[in-house]
Write an enzyme that holds these catalytic residues in place. Structure first.
Site, PDB file in Angstrom:
ATOM      1  N   TYR A 140       0.743  -1.169   0.041  1.00 61.38           N
ATOM      2  CA  TYR A 140       0.068  -0.232  -0.138  1.00 61.38           C
ATOM      3  C   TYR A 140       1.030   1.030   0.080  1.00 61.38           C
ATOM      4  CZ  TYR A 140      -2.649   3.985   1.858  1.00 61.38           C
ATOM      5  OH  TYR A 140      -3.289   5.105   2.183  1.00 61.38           O
ATOM      6  N   LYS A 178     -15.031   0.679   7.631  1.00 61.37           N
ATOM      7  CA  LYS A 178     -13.505   0.502   7.625  1.00 61.37           C
ATOM      8  C   LYS A 178     -13.096  -0.863   8.419  1.00 61.37           C
ATOM      9  CE  LYS A 178     -10.301   3.357   6.997  1.00 61.37           C
ATOM     10  NZ  LYS A 178      -9.333   4.277   7.361  1.00 61.37           N
TER      11      LYS A 178
END
Length: 310
Positions: A140, A178
């Site tokens: 990421y 999330k």
């Protein structure tokens, strides 16, 4: 029209709210609502249209027009630091961003995008927006770093605004979807409301993060758009605090509970940022001079929002 990609997500929906607060509702939200729970982030907001991310990308790659676009806030990405599918991550975060950037450059549309403090990797000092300080720990962070590097090549010749924000540890309203990636404040509040002991990892007093309130993040995005400044900027408070003040503010709001300390998970060892602190020199030089909320201020405001229907 203003386009917000990832507009049903955490930071994207807060940018939509900040635009609404300025009376702006001609907004196209682009997102992937495969996780249908994200719709709740938009329920109280006013937008003009919604488009699926895949359909949007097809139209962008085909060079189709969307009418007059005042700006694109590009918040759409896979933000999971525990996702190790590199092809998925590079397609979603790097290639998508490049397509959108060139679409904006060709039309001189301001392009404001989400980078990340994950670009700095395991540093414990000098979080400075420069290549020698960047060494991401996960794919990421690498996807965000690589796009920043791509932008750096283009910035000197660009005829329109390009600005990237390296978000530090953002917390606040509209992050409930999330799951495990939501903030510590969110999880502590949930645990307390479920009658459980709020939990922190053992050694949490040794982990210090730059916790920045999402309302401040949205304000910075809008200020840069309104002022036309380009570049790559850290977006944190410039302060590093342990998880303890987050827990203290949460417990103070609820007026109950005490922290239970649990073992640090093996799967996160060596892949966990122990320290983050934004260097705000470049942000301040660019002209943004507003103060950022402290953890106590931000968490208290967030708790009031989370428990507004209690």
């Amino acid at each position: 029209m203003i386009i917000v990609t990832g507009g049903a997500g955490f930071i994207g929906s807060n940018i939509v709210k900040a635009l609404n607060d300025k009376g702006i509702t001609d907004i196209l939200v682009v997102d992937n609502l495969k996780d249908g729970t994200k719709f709740v982030n938009l329920v109280d907001l006013n937008i003009a249209d919604y488009m699926d991310k895949e359909d949007f990308l097809i139209q962008i790659m085909a060079g189709e027009e969307f009418g007059e676009i005042e700006a694109i806030f590009h918040e759409g990405a896979c933000s999971s630091t525990t996702e190790w599918d590199g092809k998925y991550m590079m397609d979603n975060n790097y290639q998508y961003s490049k397509e959108l950037l060139h679409y904006c450059l060709e039309r001189e549309i301001p392009f404001l995008y989400a980078s990340s403090a994950a670009t700095y990797g395991g540093r414990t000092s000098d979080f400075i927006e420069s290549r020698e300080y960047e060494q991401p720990l996960n794919v990421y962070g690498y996807s965000k770093f690589l796009f920043d590097e791509y932008v750096r090549q283009i910035l000197p010749e660009a005829n329109s605004q390009i600005v990237g924000f390296r978000y530090f540890n953002v917390y606040g309203p509209r992050e409930g979807h999330k799951g495990s990636m939501a903030s510590v404040a969110f999880h502590l509040n949930t645990q307390l409301n479920n009658g459980e002991s709020p939990k922190l990892f053992e050694g949490s007093d040794g982990f210090k993060r730059d916790f920045v309130y999402v309302g401040d993040v949205a304000d910075v995005n809008l200020w840069f758009w309104e002022n036309g400044v380009s570049g790559i900027f850290n977006l944190g408070t410039g302060r590093a605090e342990s998880f303890q003040p987050v827990a203290d503010a949460t417990l103070a709001y609820h007026k109950k509970g005490s922290i239970e300390y649990i073992p640090f998970p093996d799967k996160l060892k060596g892949r966990y940022q122990a320290f983050t602190q934004a260097d705000l020199t470049n942000l301040r030089k660019a002209g943004y001079d507003k103060p950022f909320k402290t953890v106590a201020e931000g968490v208290t405001e967030y708790m009031a929002w989370l428990n507004r229907d209690a």
